[in-house]
Design a protein around this motif. Sequence first.
Motif, PDB file in Angstrom:
ATOM      1  N   TRP A 240      -7.369  -0.020  -1.817  1.00 55.71           N
ATOM      2  CA  TRP A 240      -7.663  -0.872  -2.929  1.00 55.71           C
ATOM      3  C   TRP A 240      -9.278  -0.753  -3.426  1.00 55.71           C
ATOM      4  O   TRP A 240      -9.552  -0.490  -4.679  1.00 55.71           O
ATOM      5  CB  TRP A 240      -7.040  -2.157  -2.959  1.00 55.71           C
ATOM      6  CG  TRP A 240      -5.551  -2.172  -2.591  1.00 55.71           C
ATOM      7  CD1 TRP A 240      -4.687  -1.083  -2.623  1.00 55.71           C
ATOM      8  CD2 TRP A 240      -4.963  -3.456  -2.530  1.00 55.71           C
ATOM      9  NE1 TRP A 240      -3.633  -1.723  -2.532  1.00 55.71           N
ATOM     10  CE2 TRP A 240      -3.540  -3.055  -2.452  1.00 55.71           C
ATOM     11  CE3 TRP A 240      -5.200  -4.826  -2.338  1.00 55.71           C
ATOM     12  CZ2 TRP A 240      -2.655  -4.099  -2.135  1.00 55.71           C
ATOM     13  CZ3 TRP A 240      -4.395  -5.614  -2.230  1.00 55.71           C
ATOM     14  CH2 TRP A 240      -3.274  -5.371  -2.025  1.00 55.71           C
ATOM     15  N   MET A 241      -9.923  -1.116  -2.460  1.00 50.93           N
ATOM     16  CA  MET A 241     -11.391  -0.925  -2.830  1.00 50.93           C
ATOM     17  C   MET A 241     -12.050   0.559  -2.993  1.00 50.93           C
ATOM     18  O   MET A 241     -12.817   0.699  -4.040  1.00 50.93           O
ATOM     19  CB  MET A 241     -12.190  -1.460  -1.700  1.00 50.93           C
ATOM     20  CG  MET A 241     -12.153  -3.077  -1.637  1.00 50.93           C
ATOM     21  SD  MET A 241     -13.439  -3.846  -0.274  1.00 50.93           S
ATOM     22  CE  MET A 241     -12.523  -3.283   1.356  1.00 50.93           C
ATOM     23  N   ALA A 242     -11.391   1.455  -2.285  1.00 51.59           N
ATOM     24  CA  ALA A 242     -11.690   2.791  -2.921  1.00 51.59           C
ATOM     25  C   ALA A 242     -10.939   3.191  -4.046  1.00 51.59           C
ATOM     26  O   ALA A 242     -11.701   3.952  -4.663  1.00 51.59           O
ATOM     27  CB  ALA A 242     -11.169   3.743  -1.659  1.00 51.59           C
ATOM     28  N   ALA A 243      -9.738   2.912  -4.361  1.00 54.99           N
ATOM     29  CA  ALA A 243      -9.383   3.131  -5.536  1.00 54.99           C
ATOM     30  C   ALA A 243     -10.073   2.501  -6.844  1.00 54.99           C
ATOM     31  O   ALA A 243     -10.029   3.130  -8.116  1.00 54.99           O
ATOM     32  CB  ALA A 243      -7.958   2.453  -5.725  1.00 54.99           C
ATOM     33  N   ILE A 244     -10.711   1.393  -6.717  1.00 57.35           N
ATOM     34  CA  ILE A 244     -11.431   0.914  -7.771  1.00 57.35           C
ATOM     35  C   ILE A 244     -13.216   1.173  -7.837  1.00 57.35           C
ATOM     36  O   ILE A 244     -13.739   0.782  -8.746  1.00 57.35           O
ATOM     37  CB  ILE A 244     -11.292  -0.671  -7.925  1.00 57.35           C
ATOM     38  CG1 ILE A 244     -11.827  -1.336  -6.712  1.00 57.35           C
ATOM     39  CG2 ILE A 244      -9.902  -1.096  -8.183  1.00 57.35           C
ATOM     40  CD1 ILE A 244     -11.608  -2.768  -6.869  1.00 57.35           C
ATOM     41  N   GLY A 245     -13.336   2.038  -6.823  1.00 54.37           N
ATOM     42  CA  GLY A 245     -14.731   2.538  -6.957  1.00 54.37           C
ATOM     43  C   GLY A 245     -15.824   1.687  -6.015  1.00 54.37           C
ATOM     44  O   GLY A 245     -16.888   1.970  -5.894  1.00 54.37           O
ATOM     45  N   LEU A 246     -15.182   0.644  -5.295  1.00 49.34           N
ATOM     46  CA  LEU A 246     -16.036  -0.116  -4.442  1.00 49.34           C
ATOM     47  C   LEU A 246     -16.480   0.700  -3.061  1.00 49.34           C
ATOM     48  O   LEU A 246     -17.550   0.279  -2.584  1.00 49.34           O
ATOM     49  CB  LEU A 246     -15.402  -1.380  -4.088  1.00 49.34           C
ATOM     50  CG  LEU A 246     -15.410  -2.350  -5.361  1.00 49.34           C
ATOM     51  CD1 LEU A 246     -14.700  -3.641  -4.537  1.00 49.34           C
ATOM     52  CD2 LEU A 246     -16.590  -2.650  -5.777  1.00 49.34           C
ATOM     53  N   GLN A 247     -15.668   1.712  -2.609  1.00 48.02           N
ATOM     54  CA  GLN A 247     -15.912   2.606  -1.590  1.00 48.02           C
ATOM     55  C   GLN A 247     -15.725   4.038  -2.052  1.00 48.02           C
ATOM     56  O   GLN A 247     -14.778   4.276  -2.568  1.00 48.02           O
ATOM     57  CB  GLN A 247     -15.065   2.280  -0.468  1.00 48.02           C
ATOM     58  CG  GLN A 247     -15.686   0.800   0.252  1.00 48.02           C
ATOM     59  CD  GLN A 247     -14.612   0.486   1.533  1.00 48.02           C
ATOM     60  OE1 GLN A 247     -13.644   0.966   1.658  1.00 48.02           O
ATOM     61  NE2 GLN A 247     -15.219  -0.478   2.142  1.00 48.02           N
ATOM     62  N   ALA A 248     -16.385   4.811  -1.324  1.00 49.21           N
ATOM     63  CA  ALA A 248     -16.131   6.381  -1.453  1.00 49.21           C
ATOM     64  C   ALA A 248     -14.929   6.775  -1.046  1.00 49.21           C
ATOM     65  O   ALA A 248     -14.204   7.516  -1.520  1.00 49.21           O
ATOM     66  CB  ALA A 248     -17.376   7.177  -0.999  1.00 49.21           C
ATOM     67  N   GLN A 249     -14.686   6.196   0.377  1.00 53.30           N
ATOM     68  CA  GLN A 249     -13.313   6.312   1.090  1.00 53.30           C
ATOM     69  C   GLN A 249     -12.952   5.177   1.794  1.00 53.30           C
ATOM     70  O   GLN A 249     -13.943   4.295   1.863  1.00 53.30           O
ATOM     71  CB  GLN A 249     -13.496   7.671   1.719  1.00 53.30           C
ATOM     72  CG  GLN A 249     -14.662   7.280   2.805  1.00 53.30           C
ATOM     73  CD  GLN A 249     -14.791   8.537   3.769  1.00 53.30           C
ATOM     74  OE1 GLN A 249     -13.945   9.529   3.513  1.00 53.30           O
ATOM     75  NE2 GLN A 249     -15.520   8.673   4.780  1.00 53.30           N
ATOM     76  N   PRO A 250     -11.643   5.122   2.098  1.00 55.95           N
ATOM     77  CA  PRO A 250     -11.341   3.781   2.563  1.00 55.95           C
ATOM     78  C   PRO A 250     -11.972   3.635   4.182  1.00 55.95           C
ATOM     79  O   PRO A 250     -11.930   4.533   4.983  1.00 55.95           O
ATOM     80  CB  PRO A 250      -9.852   3.952   3.048  1.00 55.95           C
ATOM     81  CG  PRO A 250      -9.198   4.919   1.836  1.00 55.95           C
ATOM     82  CD  PRO A 250     -10.451   5.605   1.621  1.00 55.95           C
ATOM     83  N   ARG A 251     -12.669   2.611   4.158  1.00 57.15           N
ATOM     84  CA  ARG A 251     -13.339   2.298   5.489  1.00 57.15           C
ATOM     85  C   ARG A 251     -13.389   0.651   5.608  1.00 57.15           C
ATOM     86  O   ARG A 251     -13.251  -0.039   5.070  1.00 57.15           O
ATOM     87  CB  ARG A 251     -14.959   2.637   5.485  1.00 57.15           C
ATOM     88  CG  ARG A 251     -15.355   4.039   5.125  1.00 57.15           C
ATOM     89  CD  ARG A 251     -16.845   4.379   5.591  1.00 57.15           C
ATOM     90  NE  ARG A 251     -17.804   3.734   4.488  1.00 57.15           N
ATOM     91  CZ  ARG A 251     -18.033   4.094   3.282  1.00 57.15           C
ATOM     92  NH1 ARG A 251     -17.821   5.335   2.989  1.00 57.15           N
ATOM     93  NH2 ARG A 251     -18.785   3.442   2.567  1.00 57.15           N
ATOM     94  N   ASP A 252     -13.622   0.483   6.933  1.00 55.73           N
ATOM     95  CA  ASP A 252     -13.372  -0.941   7.686  1.00 55.73           C
ATOM     96  C   ASP A 252     -14.757  -1.558   7.344  1.00 55.73           C
ATOM     97  O   ASP A 252     -15.885  -1.393   7.863  1.00 55.73           O
ATOM     98  CB  ASP A 252     -13.141  -0.966   9.076  1.00 55.73           C
ATOM     99  CG  ASP A 252     -12.907  -2.392   9.509  1.00 55.73           C
ATOM    100  OD1 ASP A 252     -13.119  -3.281   8.568  1.00 55.73           O
ATOM    101  OD2 ASP A 252     -12.524  -2.389  10.652  1.00 55.73           O
ATOM    102  N   ILE A 253     -14.865  -2.635   6.405  1.00 61.99           N
ATOM    103  CA  ILE A 253     -16.345  -3.089   6.217  1.00 61.99           C
ATOM    104  C   ILE A 253     -16.840  -3.975   7.298  1.00 61.99           C
ATOM    105  O   ILE A 253     -17.894  -4.229   7.480  1.00 61.99           O
ATOM    106  CB  ILE A 253     -16.174  -3.931   4.838  1.00 61.99           C
ATOM    107  CG1 ILE A 253     -15.356  -5.121   4.829  1.00 61.99           C
ATOM    108  CG2 ILE A 253     -15.627  -3.167   3.616  1.00 61.99           C
ATOM    109  CD1 ILE A 253     -15.224  -6.341   4.046  1.00 61.99           C
TER     110      ILE A 253
END
Length: 307
Positions: free
Chosen positions: A150-163
Amino acid sequence: MSVSLAERGGVSRRPTGRSVARMVEPWLYISPALVILIVVLLVPLIVGIGYSFRRFTAFRSEYVGLDQYRTMLHDPALGQALFNTVWWTAGSLFFQFGLGLCLALILNRDFRGRQIVQAIVFLPWAVPSFLAGLTWAWLFNPVIGPLPFWMAAIGLQAQPRDILANPSTAMWGPIIANVWFGVPFFAITLLAALKSIPTDLYEAAALDGAGVWQRFTRLTIPFLAPTIAITIMLRTIWIATFADLIFVMTGGGPAGSTNTIATYVYVSAFRAMDKGYASAVAVLLLVLLIVYALVLIGMRRRLLPQG
């Protein structure tokens, strides 16, 4: 020539058996609670402070005076833990209070399905903290959890990563989980305080031409101020000493980026097996929280009307 009390018509001030019984009776009623407080709180506190002046080894302990406290002055890990504690506490408290106040204002109004919404809002408070930590750690997992996608979809991450695996973002995971976990506390207490405000005051203010914002700032906030002060103080103490979510989600890592004083005490006592140093760090946290509480109480007495 001395005159006796009887001659002067005075009454003896010596306590009678009945007056002594009246004085002792309230203490008998609260004695079970006092015994529990002494056994559960006071005795461990005294023992813990005593431990802070000793160094423990595998088979014995020795008195070292203030050596543990001198060690704290040169401990970089403790300095980072202190900074993380302030960040963890302030970030969690800010969002918990803001969202809790908003939810309390919403639930203070009558609307269809309010009871269902109220039950959903209060549900996180009933979830064990250990289970909440496991759930949020799963949600942040980029393999099986939805939040990284979800964070990658809204632009918070370039790709899904474990924060939780990144030292620069790891603290946000426990903070988000703690906000979800602690919002019901503020929602419940502030909603109870809102219910005690007379509706006649709002009606009179509306007739005088006060708008929504004026009624909120001139009526709601002053009435809520005592409750806000005490809830913020209590919640700050609870968050600063709350290690469950962080320990379950990150274990204080990566690289100590989520290590707070509470988790540092646990790691020092049960992983490093240094109970003396862990006790000294716990005493430091206790002193800091006592100072914070005294400052907040002093500010409350100055800013809020008494009576």
